[in-house]
Design an enzyme around this catalytic site. Structure first.
Site, short mmCIF file in Angstrom:
data_model
loop_
_atom_site.label_atom_id
_atom_site.label_comp_id
_atom_site.label_asym_id
_atom_site.label_seq_id
_atom_site.Cartn_x
_atom_site.Cartn_y
_atom_site.Cartn_z
N ARG A 289 0.86 -1.19 0.00
CA ARG A 289 0.00 0.00 0.00
C ARG A 289 0.89 1.23 0.00
O ARG A 289 1.94 1.23 0.64
CB ARG A 289 -0.82 0.06 1.30
N TYR B 130 -1.22 -4.01 -6.75
CA TYR B 130 -0.89 -4.75 -5.54
C TYR B 130 -1.90 -4.58 -4.40
O TYR B 130 -2.32 -3.45 -4.09
CB TYR B 130 0.50 -4.31 -5.02
N LYS C 20 -9.18 -2.58 2.02
CA LYS C 20 -9.05 -1.35 2.81
C LYS C 20 -9.90 -0.21 2.25
O LYS C 20 -10.44 0.59 3.02
CB LYS C 20 -7.58 -0.93 2.86
N HIS D 228 -10.85 -1.67 11.97
CA HIS D 228 -9.69 -2.46 11.55
C HIS D 228 -9.43 -3.50 12.65
O HIS D 228 -8.46 -3.40 13.40
CB HIS D 228 -8.50 -1.50 11.39
N SER E 157 -0.02 -2.33 12.30
CA SER E 157 0.70 -3.40 11.61
C SER E 157 1.85 -3.91 12.46
O SER E 157 2.40 -3.19 13.28
CB SER E 157 1.28 -2.95 10.27
N CYS F 197 1.92 -6.16 14.81
CA CYS F 197 1.67 -6.43 16.23
C CYS F 197 1.04 -7.80 16.44
O CYS F 197 0.50 -8.10 17.50
CB CYS F 197 0.77 -5.35 16.83
N ASP G 98 -9.03 -9.18 10.04
CA ASP G 98 -8.60 -7.82 9.70
C ASP G 98 -9.67 -6.74 9.83
O ASP G 98 -9.34 -5.63 10.20
CB ASP G 98 -8.06 -7.82 8.25
N ARG H 81 2.72 -11.72 0.39
CA ARG H 81 1.37 -11.99 0.90
C ARG H 81 0.83 -13.34 0.47
O ARG H 81 1.21 -13.85 -0.58
CB ARG H 81 0.41 -10.91 0.36
#
Ligand code: O2Y
Ligand code: MN
Length: 594
Positions: free
Chosen positions: A70, A211, A220, A240, A262, A264, A287, A379
């Protein structure tokens, strides 16, 4: 086309865009396995997709090295007035951005097929779901959307009945001249990439990237940015958050929704294997959570997605065995390394490094290579239904009632293992001051990034309005609101060693939360919230030094006082727009620390 479209708005929109983008062909997607297989076979024949021999129906793609994640700097929220987007978003005035992008879209699909993907976010027909249509010129995106969303003729049936839809336009931004040979991963240069959102019109315009979140627009762009605006207008929540069901040894169910920045361990927690015997976990989502107040007055959550788009590096049987089993087949991998025996490899995978592999750029790699074999943001795209611990209720159209909200961050110091908010308003304050240290930092305490509700890159409205919306949701939920907790699995001692084992042992903090709800577990009141004493935590079977537990549960008022100016600075960007209730929370923290 294998179906008839009578939704006039949809037909008009597709015709207008075909005129603008000038594709060679239009393909209306039906979301069937046959369609997926044909597209994949074409991409294999063109050399874009590599079948992974060791994993049935699994393919590897390699992206352009300039199109790997992103791009927040190229992500825009376009509204009529800047105040609607707020200080934390890249704002461009709606008409100005449309003018710039229309010029880019003109003729952008020449030599390509325009795919029309009707899809539902959330179980088709659920009152909590939303319908949308994505237009794209990337067959890779079509296959990813097939996994991540519910695509197909059932959506068309609803659209033909007159249901509205969110318009999602995507192009890789690489038209082909007559006879020109295509590259394996077409995309536009960085300065022409635009991931644009028009929350006032429920529209997404994405250009130039193929991507992930830039191109798989259900995720998102719609799942969070457009939906946070819809949610504020319609009185629900688009967050989120992972969704998890915990089942106690007595069979009692607890539903948790958790938001982390991100890196975590969100996907790991979504698929936790509890280290405490008798406790079970089921995954509902990893997510995004869409939550509405149900007829019973409780907050009900659905996972609007149908798949997982997870980070590959670091995923192993130690960190996340359930994810490893999820991606054994029917999966798309992007930017991993290919081994000589026809499997995939990435940094952090179990076992030895392969002696040789082909890296994510398609070059020879061996353990002495300077670069990583897989890209750090490689990914997997895998169907959620393949997760061995997917909940039987993961597609329940009514959602699941949420008992617990968890926020947290990666902090090597200051923040204790687990804290309970005093009440809803205090919980909103904890979420609004959610912060993490950058993982790339080698030295500790180099600084923190505030990421309120883990929504900083994903909030489609002014973040101050988003905070206010959360206070108002609490007012509506009253005593049926989820209890709010804050966790930090990443605290270190002075020698830089982790204090907490993490992974399956995180269940111990979750058990305390469940027991707090049931009024069974004790807590001590501190200036930052309620904390467990050592005796309040289930530590059976865990070998951990007592001083580590003591440090994990310690709160140093002096250290916390040093956090206040950072919070004030972060809040100051919202000026008068900051909700008074958030200001009050900060003042109350200050006086508790005195
Ligand atoms: O890198 C991307 O394109 C997507 S980022 C992403 C993907 C899945 C889940 N979460 C995230 C994120 O950045 O939060
Ligand atoms: Mn995410």
């Amino acid at each position: 086309m294998s179906y008839k479209v009578t939704n006039q708005k949809l037909n008009r929109w597709v015709n207008e865009l075909a005129e603008l983008c000038q594709p060679d062909k239009i393909h209306w997607c039906d979301g069937t396995k046959e369609e997926y297989d044909i597209l994949m076979a074409q991409m294999v024949a063109e050399g874009r997709a590599i079948p992974v021999k060791k994993r049935p129906n699994t393919y590897l793609f390699r992206s352009d090295p300039g199109d790997v994640a992103r791009v927040e700097s190229r992500t825009y929220i376009a509204t009529r007035e800047q105040a609607k987007a707020g200080p934390t978003n890249n704002w461009v005035q709606t008409d100005e951005l449309k003018k710039t992008m229309k010029a880019l879209y003109t003729g952008c699909m020449k030599g390509r097929t325009m795919f029309v993907i009707p899809f539902s976010m959330g179980p088709i027909g659920s009152p909590m779901s939303k319908l949308a249509v994505q237009i794209t010129d990337s067959p890779y995106v079509v296959c990813n959307m097939d996994i991540m969303c519910r695509v197909g003729t059932k959506v068309i049936e609803l659209l033909n009945k007159g249901e509205d839809f969110v318009e999602c336009l995507h192009s890789v931004g690489a038209p082909l001249k007559t006879g020109e040979k295509d590259v394996l991963w077409p995309c536009a240069p960085m300065e022409n990439k635009y991931i644009s959102h028009f929350p006032e019109e429920n529209a997404i315009w994405s250009f130039g990237s193929g991507y992930g979140g830039n191109a798989i627009l259900g995720k998102k762009c719609l799942g969070l940015r457009i939906s946070s605006a819809l949610a504020e207008r319609e009185g629900w929540m688009a967050e989120h958050m992972l969704i998890l069901r915990l089942i106690s040894p007595e069979g009692k169910k607890y539903h948790v929704a958790a938001a982390f920045p991100s890196a975590c361990g969100k996907t790991n927690l979504a698929m936790i294997q509890p280290a405490v015997p008798g406790w079970k976990a089921e995954c509902i989502g990893d997510d995004i959570a869409w939550m509405k107040i149900g007829p019973d007055g409780y907050l009900h959550a659905i996972n609007p997605e149908a798949g997982f788009f997870g980070v590959v590096p670091g995923t192993s049987y130690k960190s996340n065995p359930m994810a490893m089993d999820t991606v054994k087949e029917n999966t798309i991998f992007t930017n991993c390394a290919l081994t000589d025996d026809g499997d995939l490899w990435w940094e952090g995978k179990d076992g030895d490094k392969p002696a040789h592999a082909i890296d994510w750029k398609g070059k020879d790699w061996n353990p002495s290579s300077k670069e990583t074999a897989a890209h750090a943001n490689a990914r997997f795209t895998a169907p959620a239904a393949q997760c061995p611990i997917i909940s039987p209720d993961w597609e329940n159209p009514a959602g699941v009632p949420i008992d617990i909200f968890i926020f947290g961050g990666r902090r090597s110091a200051v923040v204790p293992l687990v804290t309970e908010a005093f009440n809803w308003d205090h919980g909103v304050f904890l979420a609004a001051t959610e912060a993490s240290e950058p993982t790339a930092a080698i030295l500790d305490n180099v600084g923190i990034r505030y990421d309120p509700f883990a929504m900083l890159p994903f909030c489609g409205i002014n973040m101050a309005d988003y905070f206010q919306h959360h206070f108002e949701m609490g007012d509506k939920l009253k005593n049926k609101a989820p209890r709010i907790f804050y966790v930090n699995w990443f605290r270190k001692n002075q020698n830089g060693e982790w204090l907490w084992p993490g992974f399956g042992d995180n269940i111990r903090a979750l058990i305390w939360m469940c027991e707090r709800i049931d009024g069974k577990a004790g807590a001590r009141k501190t200036p930052i919230g309620y904390l467990p004493e050592e005796k309040d935590l289930n530590l059976k079977g865990l070998v951990i030094a007592q001083e580590k537990i003591k440090e994990l549960l310690s709160v140093d008022p002096e250290v916390w006082k040093a956090e206040i100016p950072k919070m004030e600075k972060f809040f100051s960007q919202f000026g008068e727009h900051l909700p008074a209730r958030l200001r009050n929370q900060l003042d109350e923290l200050k006086s508790r620390l005195k």
